[in-house]
Scaffold this motif. Structure first.
Motif, mmCIF file in Angstrom:
data_model
loop_
_atom_site.group_PDB
_atom_site.id
_atom_site.type_symbol
_atom_site.label_atom_id
_atom_site.label_comp_id
_atom_site.label_asym_id
_atom_site.label_seq_id
_atom_site.Cartn_x
_atom_site.Cartn_y
_atom_site.Cartn_z
ATOM 1 N N ARG A 56 0.816 -1.216 0.000
ATOM 2 C CA ARG A 56 0.000 0.000 0.000
ATOM 3 C C ARG A 56 0.850 1.267 0.000
ATOM 4 N NH1 ARG A 56 -4.927 -1.420 4.251
ATOM 5 N NH2 ARG A 56 -5.598 -3.337 3.216
ATOM 6 N N LYS A 57 2.152 1.107 0.209
ATOM 7 C CA LYS A 57 3.014 2.271 0.253
ATOM 8 C C LYS A 57 3.305 2.764 -1.159
ATOM 9 C CE LYS A 57 7.528 3.832 1.909
ATOM 10 N NZ LYS A 57 8.755 3.445 2.619
ATOM 11 N N SER A 58 3.184 4.072 -1.381
ATOM 12 C CA SER A 58 3.429 4.630 -2.703
ATOM 13 C C SER A 58 4.888 4.436 -3.083
ATOM 14 C CB SER A 58 3.090 6.122 -2.707
ATOM 15 O OG SER A 58 3.529 6.723 -3.902
ATOM 16 N N LEU A 59 5.099 3.971 -4.307
ATOM 17 C CA LEU A 59 6.468 3.783 -4.784
ATOM 18 C C LEU A 59 7.217 5.107 -4.843
ATOM 19 C CD1 LEU A 59 5.903 1.198 -7.657
ATOM 20 C CD2 LEU A 59 7.026 0.777 -5.472
ATOM 21 N N LEU A 60 6.502 6.181 -5.124
ATOM 22 C CA LEU A 60 7.153 7.487 -5.219
ATOM 23 C C LEU A 60 7.631 7.988 -3.865
ATOM 24 C CD1 LEU A 60 4.794 9.248 -7.798
ATOM 25 C CD2 LEU A 60 6.947 8.057 -8.215
ATOM 26 N N LYS A 61 7.153 7.374 -2.776
ATOM 27 C CA LYS A 61 7.603 7.730 -1.429
ATOM 28 C C LYS A 61 8.682 6.778 -0.920
ATOM 29 C CE LYS A 61 3.156 9.813 -0.126
ATOM 30 N NZ LYS A 61 2.004 9.755 0.804
ATOM 31 N N ASN A 62 9.015 5.799 -1.732
ATOM 32 C CA ASN A 62 10.054 4.831 -1.361
ATOM 33 C C ASN A 62 11.399 5.402 -1.795
ATOM 34 O OD1 ASN A 62 11.830 2.672 -1.155
ATOM 35 N ND2 ASN A 62 10.341 1.165 -1.861
ATOM 36 N N TRP A 63 12.067 6.102 -0.872
ATOM 37 C CA TRP A 63 13.307 6.793 -1.227
ATOM 38 C C TRP A 63 14.421 5.819 -1.585
ATOM 39 C CZ3 TRP A 63 14.915 10.751 -3.456
ATOM 40 C CH2 TRP A 63 16.224 11.206 -3.343
ATOM 41 N N SER A 64 14.390 4.631 -1.000
ATOM 42 C CA SER A 64 15.372 3.621 -1.377
ATOM 43 C C SER A 64 15.290 3.308 -2.859
ATOM 44 C CB SER A 64 15.146 2.335 -0.571
ATOM 45 O OG SER A 64 15.348 2.555 0.798
ATOM 46 N N LEU A 65 14.068 3.187 -3.365
ATOM 47 C CA LEU A 65 13.864 2.903 -4.783
ATOM 48 C C LEU A 65 14.190 4.124 -5.633
ATOM 49 C CD1 LEU A 65 12.730 1.126 -7.121
ATOM 50 C CD2 LEU A 65 10.478 2.121 -6.588
ATOM 51 N N ILE A 66 13.626 5.268 -5.273
ATOM 52 C CA ILE A 66 13.766 6.466 -6.109
ATOM 53 C C ILE A 66 15.223 6.913 -6.206
ATOM 54 C CG2 ILE A 66 13.118 8.886 -6.346
ATOM 55 C CD1 ILE A 66 10.894 6.858 -6.997
ATOM 56 N N SER A 67 15.953 6.872 -5.092
ATOM 57 C CA SER A 67 17.356 7.300 -5.138
ATOM 58 C C SER A 67 18.186 6.392 -6.025
ATOM 59 C CB SER A 67 17.943 7.358 -3.727
ATOM 60 O OG SER A 67 17.921 6.083 -3.112
ATOM 61 N N SER A 68 17.919 5.075 -5.964
ATOM 62 C CA SER A 68 18.672 4.154 -6.824
ATOM 63 C C SER A 68 18.319 4.367 -8.292
ATOM 64 C CB SER A 68 18.402 2.700 -6.414
ATOM 65 O OG SER A 68 17.048 2.351 -6.618
ATOM 66 N N ILE A 69 17.057 4.711 -8.568
ATOM 67 C CA ILE A 69 16.652 4.969 -9.953
ATOM 68 C C ILE A 69 17.343 6.217 -10.495
ATOM 69 C CG2 ILE A 69 14.714 5.709 -11.397
ATOM 70 C CD1 ILE A 69 12.928 3.812 -9.818
ATOM 71 N N ILE A 70 17.436 7.258 -9.669
ATOM 72 C CA ILE A 70 18.087 8.498 -10.115
ATOM 73 C C ILE A 70 19.549 8.241 -10.458
ATOM 74 C CG2 ILE A 70 18.820 10.801 -9.389
ATOM 75 C CD1 ILE A 70 16.255 10.946 -7.702
ATOM 76 N N VAL A 71 20.244 7.523 -9.581
ATOM 77 C CA VAL A 71 21.651 7.201 -9.842
ATOM 78 C C VAL A 71 21.775 6.363 -11.109
ATOM 79 C CG1 VAL A 71 23.711 6.081 -8.929
ATOM 80 C CG2 VAL A 71 22.206 7.324 -7.385
ATOM 81 N N TYR A 72 20.880 5.391 -11.237
ATOM 82 C CA TYR A 72 20.870 4.514 -12.411
ATOM 83 C C TYR A 72 20.677 5.327 -13.690
ATOM 84 C CZ TYR A 72 19.036 0.817 -15.511
ATOM 85 O OH TYR A 72 18.808 -0.034 -16.550
ATOM 86 N N CYS A 73 19.781 6.307 -13.653
ATOM 87 C CA CYS A 73 19.498 7.124 -14.837
ATOM 88 C C CYS A 73 20.716 7.920 -15.276
ATOM 89 C CB CYS A 73 18.334 8.071 -14.560
ATOM 90 S SG CYS A 73 16.729 7.258 -14.502
ATOM 91 N N VAL A 74 21.452 8.461 -14.311
ATOM 92 C CA VAL A 74 22.636 9.246 -14.658
ATOM 93 C C VAL A 74 23.661 8.370 -15.373
ATOM 94 C CG1 VAL A 74 24.577 10.561 -13.721
ATOM 95 C CG2 VAL A 74 22.290 10.896 -12.792
#
Length: 478
Positions: free
Chosen positions: A264-282
């Motif tokens: 039920r937790k929003s993926l956009l609030k999962n900083w573990s996921l979002i931070s890894s995605i940002i690094v991955y994108c760079v």
């Protein structure tokens, strides 16, 4: 030890549903502690199918744009080549999240099969392109409809026990990396066959009239065979509604992941996921720009700072690096990841890439055997470092969420990454054209500026791997 105790306790409480494909996979993992070689072989073949069309055009894209007669000057070819190279990634950026949601709702297998069919159709049509806009359109549609990679990343983590997940992600990265090597090799050796092999292909034949069809057609034929492999893939998504039960997949993630990553937790609030995605994108922005620039630089004339390679020369260099990449990812990366952790491996890869790319402009001063030897070694090392970085980030992203959100999480990752990758060829092609016109500049003349800018992107990615920016459940190095 505590995590293992919690995992065993949860496992005893779980019930397997007889008709649930996800439960069958979980039961298989519980009763078979070894590496699921058969499943990983399927994974590798399907990922290879998705990777081959992405960069197969790079060795001949320069000549394709030239033949379209859309560029008024030779120096402008890179500008238009960038847009064709970006079209695939732009299309994938728009549709990866919906494909991930569909994979979470209806299963990984239907999305994978549909994506494989789209490769057969639109990759073949790209080979028939007779003008710039047809090439852009077919690449865009291929990117939009080929939603394979995101579900396959989720799939690879779901068919493996936790101790084998590094190998599963390594198979993804290895197969992907090999596809990005074999694809350009096919494009380099088989494009313009009437010119290269006049004894076999005449100028009046199908491949003489469509000089870039042959490599695309062979990839599409391979994809037809992969459709049969897709039929053998066991589904991993759970199809039952639990009555207060914990899904078995959650056991592998540990109690901490279950607590912090509720469905039920929003993926956009999962900083573990979002931070890894940002690094991955760079890092992916860097890799895609490099792939575009390397091929353009290699085939550009010596007078403009290039190597004056033919498409076959470029294909040979890219093909040669495949073996080293395969051996490293299969036999060395899992050991390195266990020893240092995925974050540290990514950092080491980024650090070593910087001096490597700085040496590229000076390779253009060499000739003959020395040039071929060094450019092949540099290409092998660059591919090994790039894939090591992305493999670690694959692991971190999939460990940040539970199975119920893994398809959507990988969809978000794929959309964001594809957007950055779409920027890579467009920006890289434009910068390459600009650099070709400043051969006599005082500050980083010619192609030195291109590789300097690539290194700046790598430095940004490296800095983002450090705390407090990167917050990951598996970050076991400070």
């Amino acid at each position: 030890m505590a995590e293992n105790g919690i995992g065993e306790s949860l496992l005893k409480k779980n019930k397997y549903h007889e008709d649930c494909p996800g439960c069958k996979i979980e039961h298989f993992k519980e009763t078979n502690t070894g590496v699921p070689f058969k499943h990983l072989l399927y994974v590798g073949i399907v990922v290879l199918c998705a990777a081959l069309p992405i960069s197969s055009l790079f060795p001949f894209l320069y000549f394709m744009i030239r033949d379209f007669h859309i560029a008024k000057r030779e120096e402008d070819i890179g500008y238009y080549a960038g847009y064709v190279g970006s079209a695939f990634m732009f299309g994938r950026a728009l549709t990866s999240v919906p494909w991930g949601m569909i994979a979470d709702r209806y299963g990984r297998k239907p999305v994978i099969m549909f994506g494989t069919i789209s490769v057969v159709i639109f990759n073949t049509l790209f080979g028939f392109s007779t003008n710039f806009w047809m090439a852009v359109s077919t690449r865009f549609l291929l990117g939009s409809l080929c939603g394979i990679l995101g579900p396959m990343r989720a799939y690879a983590s779901e068919v493996c026990r936790k101790e084998h997940q590094a190998l599963g992600m390594s198979i993804i990265s290895t197969s992907w990396g090999i596809g990005l090597v074999i694809g350009p090799a096919l494009g380099g050796f088989l494009a313009q066959p009437a010119e290269k092999y006049p004894n076999i292909f005449s100028t009046d034949s199908l491949f003489g009239r469509f000089p870039y069809l042959l490599p695309c057609l062979l990839i599409s034929i391979f994809s037809v065979g992969v459709i049969a492999v897709c039929c053998l893939l066991p589904e991993t998504l759970h199809s039952h509604v639990g009555n207060g039960e914990v899904c078995n997949d959650s056991v592998a993630l540990g109690a901490a992941a279950i607590e912090s990553n509720s469905p039920r937790k929003s993926l956009l609030k999962n900083w573990s996921l979002i931070s890894s995605i940002i690094v991955y994108c760079v890092f992916q922005l860097h890799d895609m720009a490099y792939a575009e620039i390397f091929s353009l630089w290699a085939v550009s004339p010596r007078k403009n700072g290039g190597l004056s390679f033919s498409t076959a020369d470029v294909g040979e260099v890219l093909a040669f690096s495949g073996l080293g990449l395969l051996l490293f990812q299969l036999f060395i990366y899992p050991l390195v990841e266990r020893s240092f952790g995925p974050v540290m491996v990514s950092r080491i890869g980024a650090v070593l890439t910087i001096p490597l790319l700085s040496s590229y402009p000076f390779l253009a001063m060499l000739n003959g055997l020395a040039l071929m030897l060094l450019i092949n070694c540099a290409s092998i090392l660059k591919n090994v470092l790039a894939v090591s970085i992305t493999t670690g980030l694959f692991l971190l992203q999939n460990r940040s969420v539970t199975q119920q959100q893994r398809g959507a999480a990988n969809g978000i990752s794929m959309s964001a990454m594809s957007l950055f990758k779409a920027l890579g060829p467009a920006a890289g092609g434009s910068l390459f054209s600009w650099a070709q016109k400043r051969q006599d500049a005082f500050f980083f003349p010619g192609d030195q500026m291109i590789f300097f800018l690539l290194n700046m992107i790598e430095v940004i990615g490296l800095l983002l791997t450090f705390k407090p920016f990167l917050a990951l459940p598996d970050d076991n190095v400070s």
